[in-house]
Scaffold this motif. Structure first.
Motif, PDB file in Angstrom:
ATOM      1  N   GLU A   1       0.842  -1.201   0.000  1.00 47.19           N
ATOM      2  CA  GLU A   1       0.000   0.000   0.000  1.00 47.19           C
ATOM      3  C   GLU A   1       0.871   1.243   0.000  1.00 47.19           C
ATOM      4  OE1 GLU A   1      -3.374   0.655  -0.253  1.00 47.19           O
ATOM      5  OE2 GLU A   1      -3.298  -1.404  -0.955  1.00 47.19           O
ATOM      6  N   VAL A   2       1.868   1.265   0.856  1.00 43.97           N
ATOM      7  CA  VAL A   2       2.792   2.402   0.905  1.00 43.97           C
ATOM      8  C   VAL A   2       3.539   2.536  -0.419  1.00 43.97           C
ATOM      9  CG1 VAL A   2       4.860   3.313   2.046  1.00 43.97           C
ATOM     10  CG2 VAL A   2       3.045   2.271   3.404  1.00 43.97           C
ATOM     11  N   PHE A   3       3.985   1.388  -0.957  1.00 47.29           N
ATOM     12  CA  PHE A   3       4.732   1.336  -2.215  1.00 47.29           C
ATOM     13  C   PHE A   3       3.914   1.939  -3.360  1.00 47.29           C
ATOM     14  CE2 PHE A   3       7.431  -1.942  -4.863  1.00 47.29           C
ATOM     15  CZ  PHE A   3       8.020  -0.891  -5.552  1.00 47.29           C
ATOM     16  N   SER A   4       2.695   1.496  -3.528  1.00 47.39           N
ATOM     17  CA  SER A   4       1.903   1.973  -4.659  1.00 47.39           C
ATOM     18  C   SER A   4       1.425   3.408  -4.454  1.00 47.39           C
ATOM     19  CB  SER A   4       0.730   1.029  -4.947  1.00 47.39           C
ATOM     20  OG  SER A   4      -0.046   0.791  -3.801  1.00 47.39           O
ATOM     21  N   ARG A   5       1.141   3.802  -3.197  1.00 47.51           N
ATOM     22  CA  ARG A   5       0.716   5.180  -2.946  1.00 47.51           C
ATOM     23  C   ARG A   5       1.870   6.180  -3.074  1.00 47.51           C
ATOM     24  NH1 ARG A   5      -4.493   5.125  -1.415  1.00 47.51           N
ATOM     25  NH2 ARG A   5      -5.308   3.205  -0.483  1.00 47.51           N
ATOM     26  N   SER A   6       3.081   5.659  -3.095  1.00 45.04           N
ATOM     27  CA  SER A   6       4.244   6.542  -3.282  1.00 45.04           C
ATOM     28  C   SER A   6       4.314   7.133  -4.676  1.00 45.04           C
ATOM     29  CB  SER A   6       5.536   5.751  -3.015  1.00 45.04           C
ATOM     30  OG  SER A   6       5.809   4.857  -4.100  1.00 45.04           O
ATOM     31  N   GLY A   7       3.599   6.516  -5.619  1.00 38.77           N
ATOM     32  CA  GLY A   7       3.646   6.951  -7.011  1.00 38.77           C
ATOM     33  C   GLY A   7       4.631   6.178  -7.861  1.00 38.77           C
ATOM     34  N   LEU A   8       5.436   5.305  -7.255  1.00 33.00           N
ATOM     35  CA  LEU A   8       6.471   4.596  -8.016  1.00 33.00           C
ATOM     36  C   LEU A   8       5.897   3.632  -9.043  1.00 33.00           C
ATOM     37  CD1 LEU A   8       9.179   3.898  -5.279  1.00 33.00           C
ATOM     38  CD2 LEU A   8       9.377   5.415  -7.259  1.00 33.00           C
ATOM     39  N   TRP A   9       4.684   3.122  -8.802  1.00 29.50           N
ATOM     40  CA  TRP A   9       4.107   2.174  -9.767  1.00 29.50           C
ATOM     41  C   TRP A   9       3.640   2.879 -11.039  1.00 29.50           C
ATOM     42  CZ3 TRP A   9       2.376  -3.233  -8.617  1.00 29.50           C
ATOM     43  CH2 TRP A   9       3.018  -3.744  -7.484  1.00 29.50           C
ATOM     44  N   GLY A  10       3.643   4.181 -11.035  1.00 28.57           N
ATOM     45  CA  GLY A  10       3.214   4.930 -12.223  1.00 28.57           C
ATOM     46  C   GLY A  10       4.337   5.613 -12.973  1.00 28.57           C
ATOM     47  N   ILE A  11       5.604   5.356 -12.593  1.00 24.80           N
ATOM     48  CA  ILE A  11       6.696   6.146 -13.166  1.00 24.80           C
ATOM     49  C   ILE A  11       6.988   5.856 -14.634  1.00 24.80           C
ATOM     50  CG2 ILE A  11       7.830   6.619 -10.972  1.00 24.80           C
ATOM     51  CD1 ILE A  11       9.800   4.346 -11.553  1.00 24.80           C
ATOM     52  N   SER A  12       6.525   4.705 -15.142  1.00 25.21           N
ATOM     53  CA  SER A  12       6.771   4.410 -16.564  1.00 25.21           C
ATOM     54  C   SER A  12       5.635   4.889 -17.464  1.00 25.21           C
ATOM     55  CB  SER A  12       6.992   2.901 -16.778  1.00 25.21           C
ATOM     56  OG  SER A  12       5.789   2.174 -16.584  1.00 25.21           O
ATOM     57  N   VAL A  13       4.569   5.437 -16.867  1.00 29.96           N
ATOM     58  CA  VAL A  13       3.479   5.999 -17.684  1.00 29.96           C
ATOM     59  C   VAL A  13       4.036   7.182 -18.456  1.00 29.96           C
ATOM     60  CG1 VAL A  13       1.256   7.188 -17.609  1.00 29.96           C
ATOM     61  CG2 VAL A  13       1.682   5.239 -16.081  1.00 29.96           C
ATOM     62  N   PRO A  14       3.846   7.208 -19.790  1.00 30.60           N
ATOM     63  CA  PRO A  14       4.410   8.292 -20.600  1.00 30.60           C
ATOM     64  C   PRO A  14       3.904   9.666 -20.170  1.00 30.60           C
ATOM     65  CG  PRO A  14       3.677   6.474 -21.991  1.00 30.60           C
ATOM     66  CD  PRO A  14       3.158   6.186 -20.618  1.00 30.60           C
ATOM     67  N   LYS A  15       4.733  10.666 -20.403  1.00 31.19           N
ATOM     68  CA  LYS A  15       4.396  12.037 -20.010  1.00 31.19           C
ATOM     69  C   LYS A  15       3.081  12.501 -20.617  1.00 31.19           C
ATOM     70  CE  LYS A  15       8.925  14.056 -18.915  1.00 31.19           C
ATOM     71  NZ  LYS A  15       9.761  12.853 -18.872  1.00 31.19           N
ATOM     72  N   GLU A  16       2.820  12.101 -21.874  1.00 33.22           N
ATOM     73  CA  GLU A  16       1.592  12.571 -22.534  1.00 33.22           C
ATOM     74  C   GLU A  16       0.337  12.000 -21.900  1.00 33.22           C
ATOM     75  OE1 GLU A  16       3.436   9.534 -25.524  1.00 33.22           O
ATOM     76  OE2 GLU A  16       4.120  10.921 -23.961  1.00 33.22           O
ATOM     77  N   TYR A  17       0.491  10.992 -21.042  1.00 35.01           N
ATOM     78  CA  TYR A  17      -0.658  10.420 -20.334  1.00 35.01           C
ATOM     79  C   TYR A  17      -0.623  10.758 -18.838  1.00 35.01           C
ATOM     80  CZ  TYR A  17      -1.632   7.878 -24.633  1.00 35.01           C
ATOM     81  OH  TYR A  17      -1.929   7.554 -25.941  1.00 35.01           O
ATOM     82  N   GLY A  18       0.231  11.703 -18.465  1.00 34.23           N
ATOM     83  CA  GLY A  18       0.233  12.197 -17.097  1.00 34.23           C
ATOM     84  C   GLY A  18       1.291  11.631 -16.186  1.00 34.23           C
ATOM     85  N   GLY A  19       2.137  10.721 -16.694  1.00 34.92           N
ATOM     86  CA  GLY A  19       3.161  10.110 -15.857  1.00 34.92           C
ATOM     87  C   GLY A  19       4.505  10.793 -16.005  1.00 34.92           C
ATOM     88  N   ALA A  20       5.511  10.236 -15.327  1.00 32.27           N
ATOM     89  CA  ALA A  20       6.855  10.810 -15.380  1.00 32.27           C
ATOM     90  C   ALA A  20       7.615  10.341 -16.621  1.00 32.27           C
ATOM     91  CB  ALA A  20       7.644  10.435 -14.127  1.00 32.27           C
ATOM     92  N   GLY A  21       7.203   9.193 -17.172  1.00 25.09           N
ATOM     93  CA  GLY A  21       7.902   8.649 -18.339  1.00 25.09           C
ATOM     94  C   GLY A  21       9.394   8.519 -18.093  1.00 25.09           C
TER      95      GLY A  21
END
Length: 397
Positions: A46-66
């Motif tokens: 829960e802590v891991f996923s709420r940290s935002g790390l599970w979304g870091i590969s989402v491309p910038k054009e879709y709102g992630g860090a890419g």
């Protein structure tokens, strides 16, 4: 470790590495206890996923860090260093996101990426037992009105027990593999915690059973086609595996240093007061350190090759990335096993006591490195350099 209902959105590579380093400190604290008691890491995830790390590969054009693949691999290595299982659990999450990036429609990307940025975790139901080869699949996808039904049984389903969606490899009525992003709470879907491996004990890599499970057409993405043309899906999967082993190796190395500095007694023939002055131990640590640093350098190099291939996918860039990743995968396999074994040789009998939990490093490395045979990495690398032969287009090189 307190839970927050807020899910962070990481915006840069630098931020991702800082967050991962901070989390790793927390995750390391009870990692030996979780392994010993096979305590599934629900609160940690829960802590891991709420940290935002599970979304870091989402491309910038879709709102992630890419983030770059160099950063993604470092993040996984940092978490795996703290806890090998926690490092492996998101591996197939990022793999599914790469299939989505390469083969998904814009509408599918918008919807599924948004779920990930909101904190949802994707597991996997890919492998099956009892088929002719490890890559054969018989789990079926059959048409039912506007959607489909899934029937079959999966194993090695790492992360499924913790996931909100379970990307599942299925074979349609034309014999073509698809990837269905099945909601975890779907009727007829059962996740069974029957993973009994002696290492990576808390990955939850057990069984998933599908009994007439309905899946909407919009949740089905082409899968087989990702391996019928040059794509980065295969090397992306493999760099994450290399990162996990690299992290496990680093953990074993650091624990060996600490134990020898603080607890190990010198061998009588060394004629030294302290174990750290034993010349043969010093030489062994030097040998380990050099190979570990080489592994970390090859992991970073393979991320750079993969970044280039993602920017321009063609036969040449994908082959070069696959080979660079295979090199990192081969050496990370060797060093993770070597570090886990050499730890005991250098630390001595005290290090084998259960309360220290130091055996988990070798057990984790031994189990995880069996994901696919490293001997074929050497063949692929040698064939590439000697005969200009590109590696096969699949996820295991």
């Amino acid at each position: 470790m307190t839970l927050s209902h807020h899910v962070a959105v990481i915006t840069s590579d630098e931020q991702a590495l800082i967050v991962a380093s901070d989390l790793a400190e927390d995750f390391k604290r009870d990692s030996a206890l979780r392994d010993r008691e096979r305590r599934l890491p629900h609160p940690e995830l829960e802590v891991f996923s709420r940290s935002g790390l599970w979304g870091i590969s989402v491309p910038k054009e879709y709102g992630g860090a890419g983030v770059s693949n160099v950063t993604l691999a470092k993040v996984i290595a940092l978490i795996a260093q703290a806890d090998g299982s926690l490092g492996q659990i998101p591996q197939n999450h990022f793999y599914a996101l790469e299939v989505l990036r390469v083969n998904g429609s814009d509408a599918q990307k918008k919807r599924l990426y948004a779920e990930v940025l909101a904190g949802q975790r994707f597991g996997n139901a890919l492998a099956e037992l009892g088929t002719k080869t490890a890559h054969d699949r018989v789990t079926s996808l059959t048409r039912d009105g506007d959607g489909y039904r899934i029937n079959g049984r999966k194993f090695y389903a790492t992360g499924a027990i913790y996931a909100q969606r379970i990307p599942t490899s299925v074979v349609d009525e034309n014999g073509v593999q698809q990837l269905a992003f099945v909601p975890r709470d779907s009727k007829g879907l059962t996740v069974i915690d029957d993973w009994s491996g002696f290492g990576q004990r808390t990955t939850g890599s057990g069984s998933v059973v599908f009994e007439d499970v309905y899946v909407a057409a919009e949740d089905v993405i082409p899968f087989q086609s990702a391996f019928e043309r040059p794509t980065t899906v295969g090397p992306l999967a493999q760099i994450l595996h290399a990162a996990i082993d690299t992290g496990i190796a680093r953990a074993a190395y650091e624990d060996a240093l600490h134990f020898v500095r603080t607890k190990t007694r010198p061998w009588i023939d060394a004629t030294h007061e302290k174990a750290i002055d034993d010349p043969l131990s010093i030489k062994s640590f030097g040998h380990l350190a050099i190979r570990l640093h080489a592994t970390e350098a090859l992991l970073e190099r393979s991320g750079e090759f993969l970044d280039k291939a993602q920017a321009e996918m063609n036969a040449e860039t994908v082959a070069a990335a696959s080979i660079a990743v295979a090199e990192a995968r081969a050496i990370s396999t060797e060093i993770s096993l070597a570090a886990g074994t050499t730890l005991f040789e250098l630390a001595g009998s005290q290090a084998t006591l259960i309360e220290h939990g130091l055996d988990r490093h070798w057990r984790n490395a031994r189990v995880h490195t069996l994901h696919d045979p490293v001997r074929w990495k050497y063949h692929a690398v040698g064939n590439y350099y000697l005969n200009d032969e590109n590696p096969p287009l699949r996820g295991t090189i």
